[in-house]
Design an enzyme around this catalytic site. Sequence first.
Site, PDB file in Angstrom:
ATOM      1  NE  ARG A   1      -8.268  -4.199 -31.896  1.00  0.00           N
ATOM      2  CZ  ARG A   1      -7.956  -5.489 -31.956  1.00  0.00           C
ATOM      3  NH1 ARG A   1      -8.892  -6.406 -31.788  1.00  0.00           N
ATOM      4  NH2 ARG A   1      -6.712  -5.866 -32.196  1.00  0.00           N
ATOM      5  CB  CYS A   2     -15.931  -6.022 -33.493  1.00  0.00           C
ATOM      6  SG  CYS A   2     -15.708  -6.149 -31.712  1.00  0.00           S
ATOM      7  CG  MET A   3     -18.209  -3.756 -37.131  1.00  0.00           C
ATOM      8  SD  MET A   3     -19.513  -2.605 -37.628  1.00  0.00           S
ATOM      9  CE  MET A   3     -18.741  -1.028 -37.304  1.00  0.00           C
TER      10      MET A   3
END
Length: 410
Positions: free
Chosen positions: A399-401
């Site tokens: 999700r962060c990426m």
Amino acid sequence: MNYNGLQVYSEIGKLKKVLLHRPGEEIENLTPDLMERLLFDDIPYLKVAREEHDAFAEVFRKNDVEVFYLEKLMAETIKDNSVKELFIDEFVSETGIINKTRMAQVRAYYQSFNDDQILVDKMMAGIRGEEFKIGLSHSLSDMIEMDYPFVVDPMPNLYFTRDPFATLGTGISLNKMRTVTRRRETIFAKYIFKYHPLFKDVEVPYWYDRDQPYAIEGGDELVLSDKVIAIGVSQRTDAAAIDIIAKRIFADGQPFETILAFDIPKERAFMHLDTVFTMVDHNKFTIHPEIEGPLTVYSIQRGDGRGEYVIEKETKKLEDILTKYLGGDQVKLIRCGGKRGIDAAREQWNDGSNTLAIAPGEVVVYSRNHVTNRLLEEEGVKLHVIPSSELSRGRGGPRCMSMPLYREKL
């Protein structure tokens, strides 16, 4: 409302468009002495990190998701020379360079590039002192700057495209990053949404702007449904920023009715809200076991007047809060590592609870979090497993990426 190519009304609607950044030379400009300053705990091996990131992008392509790259959109944005000059001036002004002669030299260096893509890649990678030949110094500040290994710092956190801005409904919050190290990252989104051919002739509402005084980052912004947004009050996000977003969203006529402000511990382990829970299906979430106790949540409800709202403080367990505001069946929490202890601590360190849904009940996960992955499969969740030995060193998960630009409505 005019179609502007942006639409995110859930965390799990079928993903159609996503923004990524393929790790670049900025990763190789990390050194042990600079890791704390640049917010890294380790140094990824760029060759393997790129291979892993390409596998990540391939998951999207195989599932009919259009992939956009931040660096390519930015290069396309500055094909107009007048826009390029504005961009270079603003970028240089935020590099932290004090000496005016040095600023002029860096500006001239960027202006010397004939290839826009190479220019953007270099701006992201940073400028090593050894690359930059400078004559005699004329000031103390210049001499001190020359002792530092970089003329312009690298931007190694850029592959976490989730944080500089967030798509909420059909608008964006263009965020002010907490740390000086990451603050320049939002310049790219500013210019893309203002000048790129995809967006320059359409109206993109801004729920927040990078010039606002309070910090907020995209990892704290989750769109739980077309009625509910969750935002973490965290190590990286101020409560006052949420006030501004609430006023603007409620004044715009978006369907959102509630913003849940989660007050989470101000620690690196709980850096963003999406590091402690993410949505994987209509009533299923992955969670960090350490957040299971009673939580303080502020329910910000749309008021009667334009942009008005009322706030109610609640203290409940996470599953009860989510069940109340999402409606339907009781929410199921799937614990990272299964329970508190060794597996949870290890897999939480490697973002076991940070998943990315590409459709309801279908998520991208890191291969190394095998305990959590098995538990997800036992709950009927379909997994797209990607290699993660190097990408995970940046302390961010799938999700962060990724920054979704368009999801189908549920």
